[in-house]
Design a protein around this motif. Structure first.
Motif, PDB file in Angstrom:
ATOM      1  N   VAL A 240       0.655  -1.326   0.461  1.00 54.40           N
ATOM      2  CA  VAL A 240      -0.240   0.005   0.006  1.00 54.40           C
ATOM      3  C   VAL A 240       0.657   0.887   0.008  1.00 54.40           C
ATOM      4  N   LEU A 241       0.518   1.719  -1.032  1.00 51.69           N
ATOM      5  CA  LEU A 241       1.789   3.394  -0.872  1.00 51.69           C
ATOM      6  C   LEU A 241       0.497   4.799  -0.126  1.00 51.69           C
ATOM      7  N   LEU A 242       1.633   4.672   1.394  1.00 51.15           N
ATOM      8  CA  LEU A 242       1.080   5.037   1.853  1.00 51.15           C
ATOM      9  C   LEU A 242       0.890   7.372   1.674  1.00 51.15           C
ATOM     10  N   PRO A 243       2.231   7.010   1.095  1.00 51.71           N
ATOM     11  CA  PRO A 243       2.169   8.692   0.864  1.00 51.71           C
ATOM     12  C   PRO A 243       1.066   9.797   0.386  1.00 51.71           C
ATOM     13  N   ILE A 244       0.925   8.585  -0.426  1.00 53.63           N
ATOM     14  CA  ILE A 244      -0.298   8.935  -1.865  1.00 53.63           C
ATOM     15  C   ILE A 244      -2.132   8.504  -1.086  1.00 53.63           C
ATOM     16  N   ARG A 245      -2.024   8.283   0.058  1.00 54.78           N
ATOM     17  CA  ARG A 245      -3.257   8.178   0.915  1.00 54.78           C
ATOM     18  C   ARG A 245      -3.780   8.381   2.057  1.00 54.78           C
ATOM     19  N   ASP A 246      -5.171   7.972   2.390  1.00 52.68           N
ATOM     20  CA  ASP A 246      -5.972   9.060   3.164  1.00 52.68           C
ATOM     21  C   ASP A 246      -5.707   7.682   4.669  1.00 52.68           C
ATOM     22  N   ILE A 247      -4.598   7.627   5.871  1.00 57.11           N
ATOM     23  CA  ILE A 247      -4.294   6.706   6.360  1.00 57.11           C
ATOM     24  C   ILE A 247      -5.457   6.421   6.880  1.00 57.11           C
ATOM     25  N   LEU A 248      -6.246   6.989   7.408  1.00 60.23           N
ATOM     26  CA  LEU A 248      -7.718   6.594   8.129  1.00 60.23           C
ATOM     27  C   LEU A 248      -8.391   5.505   7.518  1.00 60.23           C
ATOM     28  N   GLN A 249      -8.128   6.252   5.954  1.00 59.84           N
ATOM     29  CA  GLN A 249      -9.212   5.474   4.841  1.00 59.84           C
ATOM     30  C   GLN A 249      -9.025   3.825   4.841  1.00 59.84           C
ATOM     31  N   VAL A 250      -6.979   3.905   4.481  1.00 61.86           N
ATOM     32  CA  VAL A 250      -6.662   2.450   4.372  1.00 61.86           C
ATOM     33  C   VAL A 250      -6.830   2.052   5.749  1.00 61.86           C
ATOM     34  N   ALA A 251      -7.064   2.362   6.875  1.00 63.27           N
ATOM     35  CA  ALA A 251      -7.743   1.256   8.253  1.00 63.27           C
ATOM     36  C   ALA A 251      -8.380   1.128   8.467  1.00 63.27           C
TER      37      ALA A 251
ATOM     38  N   HIS B 153       0.038  13.174 -10.334  1.00 68.14           N
ATOM     39  CA  HIS B 153      -1.760  13.016 -10.327  1.00 68.14           C
ATOM     40  C   HIS B 153      -2.405  13.285  -8.538  1.00 68.14           C
ATOM     41  N   PHE B 154      -1.508  12.785  -8.036  1.00 66.47           N
ATOM     42  CA  PHE B 154      -1.726  12.115  -6.600  1.00 66.47           C
ATOM     43  C   PHE B 154      -1.889  14.590  -5.724  1.00 66.47           C
ATOM     44  N   GLY B 155      -1.166  14.661  -6.384  1.00 67.03           N
ATOM     45  CA  GLY B 155      -1.095  15.913  -5.612  1.00 67.03           C
ATOM     46  C   GLY B 155      -0.116  16.142  -4.524  1.00 67.03           C
ATOM     47  N   VAL B 156       1.067  14.962  -4.705  1.00 65.16           N
ATOM     48  CA  VAL B 156       1.933  14.408  -3.549  1.00 65.16           C
ATOM     49  C   VAL B 156       3.035  15.011  -3.975  1.00 65.16           C
ATOM     50  N   ASP B 157       4.155  16.273  -3.089  1.00 61.62           N
ATOM     51  CA  ASP B 157       5.265  16.396  -3.077  1.00 61.62           C
ATOM     52  C   ASP B 157       6.063  15.007  -3.080  1.00 61.62           C
ATOM     53  N   GLN B 158       6.657  14.314  -3.941  1.00 61.37           N
ATOM     54  CA  GLN B 158       8.210  13.362  -3.667  1.00 61.37           C
ATOM     55  C   GLN B 158       9.120  13.165  -3.061  1.00 61.37           C
ATOM     56  N   ALA B 159       9.472  14.302  -2.651  1.00 64.68           N
ATOM     57  CA  ALA B 159      10.545  14.812  -1.908  1.00 64.68           C
ATOM     58  C   ALA B 159       9.886  14.351  -0.180  1.00 64.68           C
ATOM     59  N   THR B 160       8.911  14.233  -0.315  1.00 64.20           N
ATOM     60  CA  THR B 160       8.333  14.254   1.529  1.00 64.20           C
ATOM     61  C   THR B 160       7.924  12.884   1.360  1.00 64.20           C
ATOM     62  N   SER B 161       7.738  11.610   0.440  1.00 64.00           N
ATOM     63  CA  SER B 161       6.922  10.543   0.489  1.00 64.00           C
ATOM     64  C   SER B 161       7.787   9.120   1.813  1.00 64.00           C
ATOM     65  N   ARG B 162       8.980   9.725   1.133  1.00 64.65           N
ATOM     66  CA  ARG B 162      10.090   8.965   3.308  1.00 64.65           C
ATOM     67  C   ARG B 162       9.296   9.477   4.921  1.00 64.65           C
ATOM     68  N   GLU B 163       9.118  10.773   4.328  1.00 61.72           N
ATOM     69  CA  GLU B 163       8.487  11.268   6.451  1.00 61.72           C
ATOM     70  C   GLU B 163       7.758  10.628   5.542  1.00 61.72           C
ATOM     71  N   ARG B 164       6.456  10.952   5.307  1.00 57.87           N
ATOM     72  CA  ARG B 164       4.974  10.260   5.287  1.00 57.87           C
ATOM     73  C   ARG B 164       4.788   8.882   4.893  1.00 57.87           C
ATOM     74  N   LEU B 165       5.603   8.547   4.239  1.00 60.28           N
ATOM     75  CA  LEU B 165       5.778   6.851   4.827  1.00 60.28           C
ATOM     76  C   LEU B 165       6.143   7.055   6.359  1.00 60.28           C
ATOM     77  N   LEU B 166       6.630   7.560   6.794  1.00 61.05           N
ATOM     78  CA  LEU B 166       7.602   6.692   8.198  1.00 61.05           C
ATOM     79  C   LEU B 166       6.505   8.036   9.624  1.00 61.05           C
ATOM     80  N   GLU B 167       5.552   8.659   8.817  1.00 60.29           N
ATOM     81  CA  GLU B 167       4.593   8.875   9.482  1.00 60.29           C
ATOM     82  C   GLU B 167       3.499   8.516   9.871  1.00 60.29           C
ATOM     83  N   GLY B 168       2.771   8.022   8.758  1.00 63.03           N
ATOM     84  CA  GLY B 168       1.720   7.402   8.124  1.00 63.03           C
ATOM     85  C   GLY B 168       1.830   5.782   8.821  1.00 63.03           C
ATOM     86  N   ALA B 169       2.661   4.720   9.241  1.00 65.22           N
ATOM     87  CA  ALA B 169       2.851   3.853   9.647  1.00 65.22           C
ATOM     88  C   ALA B 169       3.025   3.558  10.801  1.00 65.22           C
TER      89      ALA B 169
END
Length: 319
Positions: A90-101, A131-147
């Motif tokens: 699951v690609l967390l940086p482009i996802r709504d974490i509530l919806q994923v849960a 296309h999902f409107g997310v800055d790719q440079a923030t993807s690692r931070e979003r992944l770790l926080e989202g997890a």
């Protein structure tokens, strides 16, 4: 049915084999047919006794049509009974974490506690972030926080979370998952990811293209920090399988993934001359549709399972 994470010592001592379902649509044919074939493939893998099936998430990709990973997992939850169902990932940086849960908890409840939850950054695919409107440079931070947030939502109620990208107060998701703790894997091998996985008890997933040396280094760092109950390492590798029963003067080799000698042993090439003539070759541009199956001769067979005419991956858990 075991509804708890695979964290016992016996599970960690054994290598488990699974199927990687990429939901391939070679040649740009019918997407509906590609989805149907992949579903039948997973059902057949269950009948053959494979322990797990891992489903990909790819977006804007005509070859891999698995954009809606949780609907696919939900279908398989109803179409299977014993095989464990994993997200890879699951690609967390482009996802709504509530919806994923909520989606993960629903699949786990429907499947009787068979969900294995892999999460990832999204890889080197700029269109996904664009296309999902997310800055790719923030993807690692979003992944770790989202997890971290995802884990709390799946294991706690009335969750408070105050992060850089996600902030919630007194939120609970329903339905609650069947497993008391859905096992989570990080499909990432950066030092930050390894440290978080080891600290939180997440597993690691090794990509098919990751060099063996990098995997050894990552595992050594992870094992030095991880608890004994952490999920086992998950590794993927490609194998090419020619059409079974067809006589070839030179059986194709899977580029540089394995040696010709190993390929000959795993594919049971029909003649010694064929094995001698087997040379490393580039991957064919297009592969034929699958035609038949071969089953491993036993649970400990060195032969890989084969889906004829496709590039197939095997996911193995290494303690």
């Amino acid at each position: 049915m075991n509804t708890e994470p695979l964290s016992t010592s016996a599970d960690q001592q054994a290598m488990r084999f699974g199927l990687f379902a990429n939901f391939e649509n070679p040649g740009g044919g019918s997407c509906a047919e590609a989805l149907r074939e992949s579903m039948l493939t997973v059902q057949h893998a269950e009948r053959l006794g494979f322990a797990e099936a891992w489903i990909t998430e790819h977006h804007f990709n005509p070859f891999s049509v698995s954009a809606a990973i949780f609907p696919l997992l939900s279908y398989l939850a109803a179409a299977t009974t014993t095989i464990r169902l994993g997200s890879a990932a699951v690609l967390l940086p482009i996802r709504d974490i509530l919806q994923v849960a909520e989606d993960a908890a629903t699949v786990d409840a429907l499947s009787g506690g068979r969900l294995l939850l892999g999460v990832a950054r999204g890889g080197p695919f700029p269109l996904q972030f664009q296309h999902f409107g997310v800055d790719q440079a923030t993807s690692r931070e979003r992944l770790l926080e989202g997890a971290l947030l995802l884990e709390k939502l799946l294991t706690e109620e009335n969750v408070d979370f105050d992060g850089r990208y996600y902030r919630y107060q007194q939120v609970s998701i329903y339905p609650r998952p069947r497993q008391s703790r859905i096992p989570i894997w990080l499909a990432a091998l950066s030092p930050e990811s390894i440290a978080l996985a080891a600290t939180r008890g997440y597993g690691l997933m090794g990509a098919s293209a990751a060099p063996v040396e990098k995997l050894h280094t990552a595992l050594a760092s992870y094992r030095a920090r991880a608890a004994q109950t952490a999920p086992p390492f998950v590794l993927s590798r490609y194998f090419f399988a020619p059409n079974i029963g067809a006589r070839r003067s030179t059986p194709p080799c899977p580029s540089s993934a394995i040696s010709p000698a190993t390929w000959a042993r795993q594919s049971n090439a029909p003649r010694k001359a064929d094995r001698r003539n087997c040379r490393s070759a580039s991957k064919p541009k297009r592969l034929p549709r699958h035609a038949s199956w071969r089953t491993p001769s036993s649970a400990t067979s060195r032969n890989v399972w084969i889906k004829s005419g496709h590039c197939t991956m095997r996911w193995v858990r290494i303690p």
